[in-house]
Design a protein around this motif. Structure first.
Motif, PDB file in Angstrom:
ATOM      1  N   ASP A   1      14.832 117.606  30.508  1.00  0.00           N
ATOM      2  CA  ASP A   1      13.589 117.335  29.774  1.00  0.00           C
ATOM      3  C   ASP A   1      13.614 115.911  29.245  1.00  0.00           C
ATOM      4  OD1 ASP A   1      13.011 119.922  30.237  1.00  0.00           O
ATOM      5  OD2 ASP A   1      13.632 120.630  28.240  1.00  0.00           O
ATOM      6  N   PRO A   2      12.424 115.341  29.095  1.00  0.00           N
ATOM      7  CA  PRO A   2      12.376 114.042  28.410  1.00  0.00           C
ATOM      8  C   PRO A   2      12.910 114.180  26.988  1.00  0.00           C
ATOM      9  CG  PRO A   2      10.188 114.935  28.728  1.00  0.00           C
ATOM     10  CD  PRO A   2      11.127 115.813  29.507  1.00  0.00           C
ATOM     11  N   VAL A   3      13.543 113.144  26.508  1.00  0.00           N
ATOM     12  CA  VAL A   3      14.183 113.210  25.188  1.00  0.00           C
ATOM     13  C   VAL A   3      13.408 112.348  24.212  1.00  0.00           C
ATOM     14  CG1 VAL A   3      16.271 112.697  23.897  1.00  0.00           C
ATOM     15  CG2 VAL A   3      16.444 113.589  26.222  1.00  0.00           C
ATOM     16  N   ARG A   4      13.140 112.944  23.038  1.00  0.00           N
ATOM     17  CA  ARG A   4      12.534 112.146  21.950  1.00  0.00           C
ATOM     18  C   ARG A   4      13.647 111.892  20.928  1.00  0.00           C
ATOM     19  NH1 ARG A   4       7.073 112.149  20.713  1.00  0.00           N
ATOM     20  NH2 ARG A   4       7.772 110.707  19.113  1.00  0.00           N
ATOM     21  N   TRP A   5      13.946 110.603  20.696  1.00  0.00           N
ATOM     22  CA  TRP A   5      15.041 110.280  19.790  1.00  0.00           C
ATOM     23  C   TRP A   5      14.548 110.098  18.362  1.00  0.00           C
ATOM     24  CZ3 TRP A   5      19.915 110.701  21.266  1.00  0.00           C
ATOM     25  CH2 TRP A   5      20.213 110.681  22.637  1.00  0.00           C
ATOM     26  N   VAL A   6      15.303 110.634  17.446  1.00  0.00           N
ATOM     27  CA  VAL A   6      15.060 110.344  16.019  1.00  0.00           C
ATOM     28  C   VAL A   6      16.407 109.931  15.444  1.00  0.00           C
ATOM     29  CG1 VAL A   6      13.155 111.951  15.774  1.00  0.00           C
ATOM     30  CG2 VAL A   6      15.495 112.709  15.343  1.00  0.00           C
ATOM     31  N   THR A   7      16.402 109.337  14.285  1.00  0.00           N
ATOM     32  CA  THR A   7      17.683 108.905  13.704  1.00  0.00           C
ATOM     33  C   THR A   7      17.906 109.516  12.335  1.00  0.00           C
ATOM     34  OG1 THR A   7      19.103 107.020  13.283  1.00  0.00           O
ATOM     35  CG2 THR A   7      16.793 106.750  12.703  1.00  0.00           C
ATOM     36  N   MET A   8      19.179 109.604  11.975  1.00  0.00           N
ATOM     37  CA  MET A   8      19.580 110.156  10.672  1.00  0.00           C
ATOM     38  C   MET A   8      20.762 109.357  10.174  1.00  0.00           C
ATOM     39  SD  MET A   8      19.703 114.260  11.155  1.00  0.00           S
ATOM     40  CE  MET A   8      20.262 114.729   9.527  1.00  0.00           C
ATOM     41  N   PRO A   9      20.920 109.209   8.887  1.00  0.00           N
ATOM     42  CA  PRO A   9      22.122 108.553   8.373  1.00  0.00           C
ATOM     43  C   PRO A   9      23.356 109.378   8.778  1.00  0.00           C
ATOM     44  CG  PRO A   9      20.494 108.804   6.652  1.00  0.00           C
ATOM     45  CD  PRO A   9      20.009 109.608   7.825  1.00  0.00           C
ATOM     46  N   PRO A  10      24.438 108.705   9.164  1.00  0.00           N
ATOM     47  CA  PRO A  10      25.592 109.407   9.741  1.00  0.00           C
ATOM     48  C   PRO A  10      26.141 110.513   8.846  1.00  0.00           C
ATOM     49  CG  PRO A  10      25.939 107.031   9.749  1.00  0.00           C
ATOM     50  CD  PRO A  10      24.631 107.267   9.085  1.00  0.00           C
ATOM     51  N   SER A  11      26.270 110.281   7.560  1.00  0.00           N
ATOM     52  CA  SER A  11      26.938 111.293   6.735  1.00  0.00           C
ATOM     53  C   SER A  11      26.082 112.563   6.668  1.00  0.00           C
ATOM     54  CB  SER A  11      27.218 110.748   5.336  1.00  0.00           C
ATOM     55  OG  SER A  11      26.014 110.410   4.710  1.00  0.00           O
ATOM     56  N   ARG A  12      24.785 112.386   6.588  1.00  0.00           N
ATOM     57  CA  ARG A  12      23.898 113.558   6.573  1.00  0.00           C
ATOM     58  C   ARG A  12      24.008 114.315   7.889  1.00  0.00           C
ATOM     59  NH1 ARG A  12      20.147 113.626   2.583  1.00  0.00           N
ATOM     60  NH2 ARG A  12      19.869 111.660   1.465  1.00  0.00           N
ATOM     61  N   LEU A  13      24.031 113.540   8.959  1.00  0.00           N
ATOM     62  CA  LEU A  13      24.071 114.167  10.280  1.00  0.00           C
ATOM     63  C   LEU A  13      25.359 114.961  10.460  1.00  0.00           C
ATOM     64  CD1 LEU A  13      22.543 112.933  13.380  1.00  0.00           C
ATOM     65  CD2 LEU A  13      24.930 113.437  13.624  1.00  0.00           C
ATOM     66  N   ARG A  14      26.469 114.360  10.014  1.00  0.00           N
ATOM     67  CA  ARG A  14      27.755 115.053  10.182  1.00  0.00           C
ATOM     68  C   ARG A  14      27.795 116.321   9.343  1.00  0.00           C
ATOM     69  NH1 ARG A  14      30.233 109.951  10.400  1.00  0.00           N
ATOM     70  NH2 ARG A  14      30.736 109.988   8.192  1.00  0.00           N
ATOM     71  N   ARG A  15      27.238 116.205   8.130  1.00  0.00           N
ATOM     72  CA  ARG A  15      27.233 117.389   7.268  1.00  0.00           C
ATOM     73  C   ARG A  15      26.468 118.537   7.943  1.00  0.00           C
ATOM     74  NH1 ARG A  15      24.697 115.471   2.492  1.00  0.00           N
ATOM     75  NH2 ARG A  15      26.128 113.730   2.643  1.00  0.00           N
ATOM     76  N   LEU A  16      25.379 118.186   8.518  1.00  0.00           N
ATOM     77  CA  LEU A  16      24.554 119.186   9.196  1.00  0.00           C
ATOM     78  C   LEU A  16      25.291 119.795  10.386  1.00  0.00           C
ATOM     79  CD1 LEU A  16      21.694 120.216   8.840  1.00  0.00           C
ATOM     80  CD2 LEU A  16      20.934 118.533  10.512  1.00  0.00           C
ATOM     81  N   GLN A  17      25.939 118.911  11.142  1.00  0.00           N
ATOM     82  CA  GLN A  17      26.707 119.400  12.301  1.00  0.00           C
ATOM     83  C   GLN A  17      27.738 120.425  11.862  1.00  0.00           C
ATOM     84  OE1 GLN A  17      28.140 115.620  13.718  1.00  0.00           O
ATOM     85  NE2 GLN A  17      26.906 115.738  15.583  1.00  0.00           N
ATOM     86  N   LEU A  18      28.449 120.109  10.784  1.00  0.00           N
ATOM     87  CA  LEU A  18      29.511 121.015  10.356  1.00  0.00           C
ATOM     88  C   LEU A  18      28.940 122.328   9.844  1.00  0.00           C
ATOM     89  CD1 LEU A  18      32.223 118.755   8.758  1.00  0.00           C
ATOM     90  CD2 LEU A  18      31.944 119.566  11.081  1.00  0.00           C
ATOM     91  N   GLN A  19      27.775 122.234   9.190  1.00  0.00           N
ATOM     92  CA  GLN A  19      27.150 123.476   8.728  1.00  0.00           C
ATOM     93  C   GLN A  19      26.803 124.368   9.911  1.00  0.00           C
ATOM     94  OE1 GLN A  19      23.845 122.160   6.395  1.00  0.00           O
ATOM     95  NE2 GLN A  19      25.067 121.905   4.535  1.00  0.00           N
ATOM     96  N   LEU A  20      26.361 123.741  10.972  1.00  0.00           N
ATOM     97  CA  LEU A  20      25.914 124.515  12.120  1.00  0.00           C
ATOM     98  C   LEU A  20      27.062 124.994  13.003  1.00  0.00           C
ATOM     99  CD1 LEU A  20      22.911 122.233  13.042  1.00  0.00           C
ATOM    100  CD2 LEU A  20      22.755 124.626  12.322  1.00  0.00           C
ATOM    101  N   TRP A  21      28.018 124.087  13.243  1.00  0.00           N
ATOM    102  CA  TRP A  21      29.036 124.372  14.261  1.00  0.00           C
ATOM    103  C   TRP A  21      30.429 124.592  13.685  1.00  0.00           C
ATOM    104  CZ3 TRP A  21      27.470 119.229  17.038  1.00  0.00           C
ATOM    105  CH2 TRP A  21      26.185 119.359  17.528  1.00  0.00           C
TER     106      TRP A  21
END
Lengths: 563, 633
Positions: free
Chosen positions: B125-145
């Motif tokens: 699929d075509p990809v739509r990119w968005v950005t997030m500050p790294p620390s927020r993104l990592r926190r979210l990743q850990l919550q999910l995975w």
């Protein structure tokens, strides 16, 4: 759902990792590693020549003069008992005399089957001491080299060691004296090197060397005790903190303590008396009491010791004085004094024994004056800064040591000085070119060596013969069947002595109870045995004919021993 | 390949214009960027000169991408199907959901080629990119995975090689052989008691002789080889562009010591923008979490809570941290560690040096460990003496002889990719460090010791010390079992010397300490009463060897200890070396405890309490080092 990416495969490892990976090189080298490890041709030459001289003399003594030293044979027989007695075990090496001399003979004694004379003529011991004598020559060379003396003076000085008649004689006869000299030289060499550059590895070497020395002769114990003062004075001079000094003393002292404790422990375990070597009836003290001198005052004791040392090695006192003087000039008098004292350790022991009574005036007991002279000369020469002056002083020292060589020979051939030992008899025999087989102390062994054969002939039923090997070792060593004898180191000796019949002992072999013969186990256990057999044994034969030989009597056990 | 921040000056200028950054800091950052080309945005955040949110909002504007805020509920788990989670974490990528025929993906820096490549493998699929500050993104990743990653962390070693993990203690044949041996021994004891005991004693004596000779050889070689690979100051300056370095700090009930740890980390001489410090907390450790919450953490430190999945061991926590690591290199520091500030650079210099020489088989750089509280009491003194001889002579000796090196538990530096590839730490092994060292070696990679010291706290209390020591004993034995699953293969991989080395260092260390107690007991009995039964155990064939071992063997190791004290300039410890055998007895007692634990729970990690050291001794002077030439005076 893939949780985690599959790990990338690592690069294929070599099948044999060792091949792929070159040996990592040493990252930092220790100070000694840079030095070439090749054999020094000069040292090799000194060793080979000295060994050749000593072995030639040993051969001449053993096969031409037929001379066997009592103590040399005793050391060899101890090694012999370990391997070939009825009850072979290491403790049979004996716990009265220090064991190292005998221990090092073990491999040679094991070859008895190929060359019986290695044991019967104590030649195993002669080979061993020849090596020590030659090693001593190498050490003298190193000492003088360290002192900065050129080869022209050095080699003649080494010659003054090799050719000294006392050194040569004892290098050839298998006794523990030359090993002691060797270790004194070795320890002093290391000590002097440490004084020059205080590397801790030298202290380890010193500790190990002194530890080995304590296993050669008890005089070395005095030396071991007099080394720490030298270290202390040196550390004070360098203004080292106390903790550091303490750590260094421990580094030196631990191996020594192990050796001494090992010896005491072995005595405790085997003889059930930690000081058995000191107090045993067979011990040196008891022996020298049986034949030794009376107590005398300190002045008289000094006179006695000086009366032996000065004729034996006249250079000793001047060289000691030179060392002290040089120490004074270089503002290290106390160091020089401590060093002089430590090298004189064995002489101090003799001084004490003379004072206490029980000093046997054997020339060899004063022989440490010879290596001490070399050490102190090396120390003094090392303190001279100008090479020319050093050479001049070196020539002077050479003169003194060279002049002492004939003096040693004179002392040896003097019946008063060399008489109590074997030197006088051997020198006389050598001058007359006839064997040393007469009744003198030196010839005594010969007459006993044959007795083993005789005992075996008399013991037709092949029953065990109990004999205290303290005096009886020549009989056992030369016997065709050494396993016939129950000897002192056998574990059941004591029990068999008390109840011979229960242990299948058919005979007792006893020496005449006079002099050292009084210390014989049978004579001590049954005081009237020699005369009559104490009621439970019947005399079979009297053995031994020579004037100085012990007379031995063989008794057959015929009844139960009295309790 | 990273994409440079567009209009580099511009980002700084805009932040200054918005009041989010002071001009002084901007100048400092630009100056630093010249010597160490970290990306400006990361540098500003890492140094704490600008807030992450503000930096990223400027970056998003300059990239012309939306900056988003996402809650866990906003993410559709189906989008992540087939995604390599650890790579996504490393690259800071998070697929959000499918919407209007496109896959919406958040990333901290979507312009990176590797980021795009990772996502392109996921969906056509075509990809739509968005950005997030790294620390927020990592926190979210850990919550999910988090739980999935933790599950994977438990089995990294098994994924590498099923037999290489201690998850199962004994293989079937090991169990059978063990039972057969035990049965044989019992039968022998019942049937021919004296003979069996005598033969057993003979075997033990012979094994001791082999072990003593081996150890002597290693120690003597180590003494010649020198304590560690030195690194000159010029070499540190010439390192050039520094890679990101991950520092893993597993913590469990370490609240008391956390402030000190943070201070030590802040002192590390390494660009903060290139530091990726992970403080690994266990899920139930509220005490440490609260403590960390109360402190203001520097930006380069990240608190990671390890989900409560699988065994709760240090190696599992480390593996979890490793899966999240962004660094090219990784190192472990314990909570109480005080590494020398330039250690990371030194380790890096050693790696570079070996690579320059064409040697790409350097797997680990181990720093030396020393104790800062060695003067606290006898126990710490003895412990320090032990470490001295271990790190100064034994390990360098192993390295120099090309033998497997059982690593120390901390201050070992690895290339991250290699560590991952070789199965990382075994979550079921309580001496995962030693195990990893051997595994590296078996795979053909070497370990070297670097001349840099990490100061640790020596255990100063007997019970606490016993816990630690029995864990080591247990772990060594387990590691031996694991490596001996295929003795033949081990021999093929290591050669005879290496094989013997494994037997001596792993099994020998443990068994000898266990048996010593028995043998010393025999000696005491013999000395006291000399019962013939004891004498009968030693026929002449073994008697002399045993005697030699007793006298010379014990003396040698005692003397080496004294030598270490003197050589390292720790003269105060010299006296303690004299009574070192008491310490040997203590080790034996701890090993007996380990035996019990081995039977009951071989994975149980008995926690060592830190922070028992008394008030700090003056730095430098009173410290005890395992490196040469630092005299106390």
């Amino acid at each position: 759902m893939t949780q985690v990416a599959p790990p990338p495969t690592p690069a294929p490892a070599p099948s044999r990792p060792r091949e792929a990976r070159p040996e990592p090189r040493a990252l930092t080298s220790s100070p000694g590693e840079g030095r070439a490890r090749r054999l020094d041709p000069e040292l090799l030459l000194v060793f080979v020549v000295a060994l050749g001289c000593d072995l030639a003399l040993a051969w001449y003594l053993a096969f031409h003069l037929h001379f066997i030293s009592v103590d040399g044979l005793a050391a060899t027989s101890n090694a012999f008992f370990v391997l070939f007695s009825r009850d072979p075990h290491l403790a049979a090496i004996g716990l009265v005399l220090n064991p190292l001399t005998s221990f090092l003979e073990l491999p040679l004694v094991a070859l008895r089957g190929l060359a019986p004379w290695l044991v019967s003529r104590a030649f195993a011991g002669s080979i061993e001491t020849s090596c020590f004598g030659a090693g001593g020559a190498v050490l003298c060379d190193l000492l003088l080299r360290d002192a900065g003396l050129g080869r022209r003076l050095r080699l003649p000085l080494v010659g003054a060691w090799v050719l000294n008649p006392m050194v040569a004689f004892y290098s050839a006869n298998g006794m523990s004296d030359i090993p002691l000299m060797f270790f004194l030289l070795l320890c002093s060499l290391i000590l002097l090197r440490w004084l020059r550059s205080p590397r801790d590895s030298l202290l380890v070497a010193l500790g190990v060397a002194v530890a080995l020395a304590t296993l050669v002769r008890y005089e070395a114990w005095a030396f071991a005790a007099l080394v720490p003062p030298v270290l202390l004075v040196a550390e004070r001079r360098r203004q080292q903190p106390w903790r550091r000094t303490e750590a260094r003393l421990l580094l030196y002292g631990l191996p020594v303590a192990l050796a001494v404790l090992f010896w005491i422990g072995a005595n405790a375990l085997v003889m059930h008396n930690p000081l058995d070597f000191l107090t045993s009836v067979y011990g040196n003290l008891s022996q020298t009491h049986a034949i030794g001198s009376r107590p005398e005052g300190w002045t008289a004791a000094v006179r006695t010791v000086a009366g032996e040392v000065l004729p034996l090695y006249p250079a000793y006192l001047p060289i000691a004085a030179l060392a002290l003087l040089m120490g004074l000039r270089r503002r290290q008098f106390w160091l020089a004094a401590a060093l002089t004292l430590s090298t004189a350790a064995a002489l101090l022991v003799m001084l004490y024994l003379a004072h206490r009574g029980g000093l046997d005036l054997l020339l060899r007991y004063f022989m440490t004056a010879i290596p001490s002279s070399f050490v102190l000369a090396a120390y003094a020469l090392g303190l001279v800064r100008s090479p020319r002056r050093r050479a001049a002083l070196g020539a002077l020292v050479l003169g003194a040591l060279a002049a002492s060589t004939p003096a040693s020979l004179a002392a040896m051939s003097n019946p008063i000085l060399g008489g109590p030992g074997m030197e006088h008899a051997v020198v006389r025999a050598a001058l007359a070119d006839r064997p040393v087989t007469d009744g003198s102390y030196a010839g005594r062994i010969h007459q006993e060596l044959g007795l083993g054969r005789e005992v075996e002939r008399l013991d037709r039923s092949h029953r065990l013969v109990l004999v205290d090997s303290f005096l009886g070792f020549p009989i056992v060593v030369d016997s065709p069947d050494p396993k016939l004898f129950v000897i002192t180191s056998d574990e059941d000796f004591e029990a068999a002595l008390n109840d011979p019949q229960a242990y299948g002992v058919g005979y007792f072999l006893v020496p005449m109870p006079s002099g050292e013969g009084r210390l014989d186990a049978v004579n001590r256990r049954y005081p009237g045995f020699w005369r009559s057999g104490d009621g439970f044994a019947r005399r079979v034969a009297q053995l031994g004919r020579g004037a100085a030989s012990y007379r031995w009597r063989l008794y057959r056990i015929v009844g139960p021993a009295p309790l | 390949m990273t994409v440079a921040t567009p209009s580099r000056g511009l980002l700084g200028e805009r932040l200054v214009a918005h009041g989010a950054l002071s001009r002084r800091h901007l100048r400092s950052a630009l100056a630093r960027q010249r010597s160490d080309p970290a990306r400006l945005g990361e540098l500003l955040v890492a140094e704490g000169w600008a807030e992450e949110d503000e930096v990223w909002s400027e970056l998003a504007a300059s990239w012309d991408l939306p900056l988003v805020r996402v809650e866990p509920g906003d993410v559709d788990p189906d989008c992540c199907r087939g995604l390599a989670l650890d790579q996504a974490v490393a690259l800071e990528v998070l697929p959000l959901r499918r919407y209007q025929g496109a896959l919406w993906v958040a990333a901290s820096d979507p312009r990176q080629a590797r980021v795009r490549a990772l996502v392109s493998r996921l969906s056509r699929d075509p990809v739509r990119w968005v950005t997030m500050p790294p620390s927020r993104l990592r926190r979210l990743q850990l919550q999910l995975w988090g739980r999935e990653l933790a599950g994977a962390a438990c089995h990294l070693t098994e994924a590498y090689d099923r037999g290489a993990s201690a998850a199962r203690l004994l293989s079937r044949w090991q169990l059978a052989l063990g039972l057969a041996l035990a049965a044989g021994l019992t039968w022998g004891l019942v049937r021919w008691t004296a003979l069996t005991l005598t033969v057993a004693m003979g075997v033990v004596t012979l094994a001791y002789a082999v072990a003593a000779l081996f150890r002597t050889r290693v120690v003597v070689r180590g003494a010649r080889a020198g304590a560690g690979e030195p690194v000159a100051a010029e070499e540190l300056e010439g390192l050039g562009k520094l890679p990101t370095y991950t520092v893993l700090c597993p913590l469990y009930h370490e609240a008391a010591i956390v402030p000190q740890l943070l201070q030590q980390l802040a002192q590390l001489d390494y660009p903060k923008a290139k530091l990726d410090v992970k403080l690994l907390l266990e899920a139930d450790d509220t005490e440490t979490r609260n403590c960390l919450g109360a402190l203001s953490l520097p930006r380069f430190c990240e608190v990671v809570t390890v989900p409560d999945v699988g065994p709760r061991t240090k190696p599992k926590a480390c593996n979890y941290g490793l899966l999240l690591a962004r660094g090219q290199y990784v190192v472990i520091f314990d909570a109480e560690d005080r590494p020398e500030p330039d250690q990371l650079k030194k380790a890096l210099a050693v790696f570079h040096r070996h690579l320059r020489r064409g040697d790409d088989r350097l797997g680990c750089v181990q720093a030396q460990l020393g104790f800062h509280n060695w003067a606290q009491n006898w126990l710490t003194g003895w412990f320090a003496l032990e470490y001295l001889s271990f790190f100064r002579y034994f390990l360098p000796g192993l390295v120099s002889l090309g033998l497997p090196v059982p690593l120390g538990g901390t201050s070992n530096h690895f290339p991250t990719a290699l560590l991952r590839a070789l199965g990382a730490w075994d979550a079921f092994n309580v001496t995962e460090d030693a195990d990893l060292g051997v595994r590296l070696h078996r795979a053909g990679f070497r370990t070297v010791i670097v001349d840099s010291v990490t100061w640790e706290e020596a255990n100063s209390e007997f019970v606490n010390w016993t816990k630690q020591r029995s864990r080591w004993g247990k772990g060594y034995f387990v590691t031996w079992l694991v490596n001996m699953r295929h003795p033949w293969r081990l021999w093929r991989e290591l050669g005879t010397r290496g094989w013997v080395s494994i037997q001596v260092t792993l099994l020998g260390t443990y068994l000898s300490a266990l048996l010593n107690l028995l043998l010393w007991g025999l000696i005491v009995v013999w000395l006291v009463g000399q019962p013939p039964a004891v004498g009968a155990l030693f026929p002449p064939e073994t008697y002399y060897l045993a005697m030699l071992e007793l006298l010379l063997g014990n003396f040698f190791f005692l003397y080496v200890t004294l030598w270490c004290a003197v050589q390292s300039g720790s003269y105060r410890l010299a006296r303690l070396a004299l009574v070192y055998p008491v310490y040997w007895v203590m080790i034996s007692l701890a090993m007996t405890k380990a035996l019990v634990q081995l039977a009951t729970d071989h994975v149980y990690w008995e926690k060592t309490t830190h922070g028992l050291a008394q008030a700090e001794a003056p730095r430098g002077a009173a410290r005890l080092t395992a490196s040469p030439g630092r005299p106390e005076a």
